[in-house]
Design an enzyme around this catalytic site. Structure first.
Site, PDB file in Angstrom:
ATOM      1  N   PHE A   1       6.594   5.434  -0.103  1.00  0.00           N
ATOM      2  CA  PHE A   1       6.699   3.983   0.602  1.00  0.00           C
ATOM      3  C   PHE A   1       6.744   2.874  -1.008  1.00  0.00           C
ATOM      4  CE2 PHE A   1       2.168   3.127  -1.773  1.00  0.00           C
ATOM      5  CZ  PHE A   1       1.595   4.163  -2.020  1.00  0.00           C
ATOM      6  N   GLY A   2       6.462   1.900  -0.592  1.00  0.00           N
ATOM      7  CA  GLY A   2       6.717   1.107  -0.959  1.00  0.00           C
ATOM      8  C   GLY A   2       7.536   1.329  -2.658  1.00  0.00           C
TER       9      GLY A   2
ATOM     10  N   ASP B   1      -6.269   1.652  -6.475  1.00  0.00           N
ATOM     11  CA  ASP B   1      -5.444   0.616  -6.333  1.00  0.00           C
ATOM     12  C   ASP B   1      -4.356   0.961  -7.666  1.00  0.00           C
ATOM     13  OD1 ASP B   1      -4.716  -2.463  -5.856  1.00  0.00           O
ATOM     14  OD2 ASP B   1      -4.776  -2.951  -7.901  1.00  0.00           O
TER      15      ASP B   1
ATOM     16  N   ASP C   1       8.793   3.702  -4.114  1.00  0.00           N
ATOM     17  CA  ASP C   1       8.948   4.746  -4.555  1.00  0.00           C
ATOM     18  C   ASP C   1      10.518   5.348  -4.783  1.00  0.00           C
ATOM     19  OD1 ASP C   1       6.309   6.235  -5.054  1.00  0.00           O
ATOM     20  OD2 ASP C   1       6.308   6.859  -3.103  1.00  0.00           O
TER      21      ASP C   1
ATOM     22  N   THR D   1      -9.185   3.175   2.451  1.00  0.00           N
ATOM     23  CA  THR D   1      -7.827   2.101   2.255  1.00  0.00           C
ATOM     24  C   THR D   1      -7.153   2.147   3.799  1.00  0.00           C
ATOM     25  OG1 THR D   1      -5.513   2.436   1.203  1.00  0.00           O
ATOM     26  CG2 THR D   1      -6.782   4.668   2.780  1.00  0.00           C
TER      27      THR D   1
ATOM     28  N   LYS E   1      -0.558   7.042   1.466  1.00  0.00           N
ATOM     29  CA  LYS E   1      -1.504   7.155   0.171  1.00  0.00           C
ATOM     30  C   LYS E   1      -2.503   8.525   0.491  1.00  0.00           C
ATOM     31  CE  LYS E   1      -3.965   3.332  -2.508  1.00  0.00           C
ATOM     32  NZ  LYS E   1      -3.815   2.103  -2.674  1.00  0.00           N
TER      33      LYS E   1
ATOM     34  N   ASN F   1      -3.322   2.102   3.821  1.00  0.00           N
ATOM     35  CA  ASN F   1      -1.580   2.867   3.496  1.00  0.00           C
ATOM     36  C   ASN F   1      -2.085   4.406   3.340  1.00  0.00           C
ATOM     37  OD1 ASN F   1      -0.166   4.080   1.466  1.00  0.00           O
ATOM     38  ND2 ASN F   1       0.218   2.186   0.786  1.00  0.00           N
TER      39      ASN F   1
HETATM   40  P1  ITT Z   1      -5.120  -0.219   0.006  1.00  0.00           P
HETATM   41  O1  ITT Z   1      -5.571   0.168   1.581  1.00  0.00           O
HETATM   42  O2  ITT Z   1      -5.126   1.397  -0.495  1.00  0.00           O
HETATM   43  O3  ITT Z   1      -5.571  -1.751  -0.735  1.00  0.00           O
HETATM   44  P2  ITT Z   1      -1.812  -0.496  -1.036  1.00  0.00           P
HETATM   45  O4  ITT Z   1      -1.023  -0.253   0.034  1.00  0.00           O
HETATM   46  O5  ITT Z   1      -2.565  -2.514  -0.936  1.00  0.00           O
HETATM   47  O6  ITT Z   1      -3.194  -0.209  -0.155  1.00  0.00           O
HETATM   48  P3  ITT Z   1      -2.722  -0.999  -3.283  1.00  0.00           P
HETATM   49  O7  ITT Z   1      -2.794  -2.228  -3.666  1.00  0.00           O
HETATM   50  O8  ITT Z   1      -2.904   0.128  -4.748  1.00  0.00           O
HETATM   51  O9  ITT Z   1      -2.397  -0.335  -2.023  1.00  0.00           O
HETATM   52  O10 ITT Z   1      -0.506  -0.747  -4.413  1.00  0.00           O
HETATM   53  C1  ITT Z   1      -0.341  -2.006  -4.529  1.00  0.00           C
HETATM   54  C2  ITT Z   1       1.410  -1.506  -4.316  1.00  0.00           C
HETATM   55  O11 ITT Z   1       1.996  -1.091  -5.431  1.00  0.00           O
HETATM   56  C3  ITT Z   1       1.565  -1.204  -2.896  1.00  0.00           C
HETATM   57  O12 ITT Z   1       1.640  -2.246  -1.776  1.00  0.00           O
HETATM   58  C4  ITT Z   1       2.943  -0.219  -3.455  1.00  0.00           C
HETATM   59  O13 ITT Z   1       4.003  -1.392  -2.962  1.00  0.00           O
HETATM   60  C5  ITT Z   1       2.573   0.189  -4.637  1.00  0.00           C
HETATM   61  N1  ITT Z   1       1.813   1.596  -5.152  1.00  0.00           N
HETATM   62  C6  ITT Z   1       1.449   1.480  -5.224  1.00  0.00           C
HETATM   63  N2  ITT Z   1       1.843   3.470  -5.611  1.00  0.00           N
HETATM   64  C7  ITT Z   1       2.492   3.838  -5.112  1.00  0.00           C
HETATM   65  C8  ITT Z   1       3.219   4.881  -5.352  1.00  0.00           C
HETATM   66  O14 ITT Z   1       2.516   5.644  -5.324  1.00  0.00           O
HETATM   67  N3  ITT Z   1       4.444   4.479  -4.662  1.00  0.00           N
HETATM   68  C9  ITT Z   1       5.085   3.906  -4.253  1.00  0.00           C
HETATM   69  N4  ITT Z   1       4.836   2.252  -4.600  1.00  0.00           N
HETATM   70  C10 ITT Z   1       3.211   2.651  -4.602  1.00  0.00           C
END
Ligand code: ITT
Length: 195
Positions: free
Chosen positions: A144-145, A69, A147, A7, A12, A9
């Site tokens: 993050f994201g 994902d 959350d 990953t 994560k 991220n």
């Molecule tokens: P990878 O390198 O693992 O792909 P990523 O950040 O791109 O990391 P994803 O494609 O799985 O991760 O996630 C898609 C989006 O969904 C990510 O950019 C976050 O904004 C959101 N997301 C995923 N899981 C989340 C969580 O646990 N809490 C908040 N937002 C989340």
């Protein structure tokens, strides 16, 4: 055993590392930013990501690793942003989602996590889902994201207001991970019993 989480991220990864510790598995970070395919199913994206990782890093072929994902699915928006969560987060972010939800009383939504686990030339899928609600405003600074706008059911605080340990009690990711780690432990037990 060695288990790699591929990953880019870090947040994560930190969540996963903590769950791994509970199962006495040391999950290692393999930081790789790979191009994700677009599809309307998280399962397909995770499987294709696994293939992509093997193309880019063939040395991982004989290792145990997983990619994950995840997406946020909002009921009143017919599941949007779902599999497009990454792009939507980067473009309109939490403010944009709250704007789209303005005046909407039905705040129901869920997060889904799909893990594609590669081991011995096989890839298996594990999933986890957490139901909750979209808050009316941005709350909290942790995580993050999405959350800061997601409140898991039976909670009046968002994921971003929780410590990592508390988010790990409710999150979609801990569910898919626990399923993966339980199946790895069952496989190891079978191997010991058979020997
Ligand atoms: P990878 O390198 O693992 O792909 P990523 O950040 O791109 O990391 P994803 O494609 O799985 O991760 O996630 C898609 C989006 O969904 C990510 O950019 C976050 O904004 C959101 N997301 C995923 N899981 C989340 C969580 O646990 N809490 C908040 N937002 C989340």
């Amino acid at each position: 055993m060695e288990l790699y989480f591929i990953t880019h991220n870090k947040s994560k990864y930190l969540e996963a590392e903590e769950i791994g510790r509970e199962y006495s598995v040391s999950i290692k970070l393999f930081d790789l930013e790979y191009e994700e395919i677009q599809d309307n199913k998280l399962e397909t994206i995770a499987l294709m990501s696994c293939k992509r990782v093997l193309q880019e890093k063939p040395e991982l072929k004989n290792k145990n690793f997983f990619v994950e994902d995840a997406g946020l699915f909002i009921k009143s928006l017919n599941g949007f942003p779902g599999p497009y969560s990454s792009y939507i987060f980067k473009t309109i972010g939490n403010e944009g989602i709250l704007k789209l939800m303005k005046g909407e009383e039905d705040r129901r939504s869920h997060f889904k996590s799909v893990i594609a686990y590669h081991s011995k030339n096989e890839t298996k899928i594990h999933t986890g889902k957490t139901e909750g609600k979209i808050s009316h405003d941005i709350r909290g600074e942790k995580g993050f994201g999405f959350d800061p706008i997601f409140r898991p059911d039976e909670n009046d605080i968002t994921f971003a207001e929780m410590s990592l340990e508390t988010k790990n009690l409710y999150s979609h990711r801990q569910k898919s991970l626990r399923e993966l780690l339980t199946s790895i432990a069952a496989f190891a037990r079978k191997k010991i019993d058979g020997e």
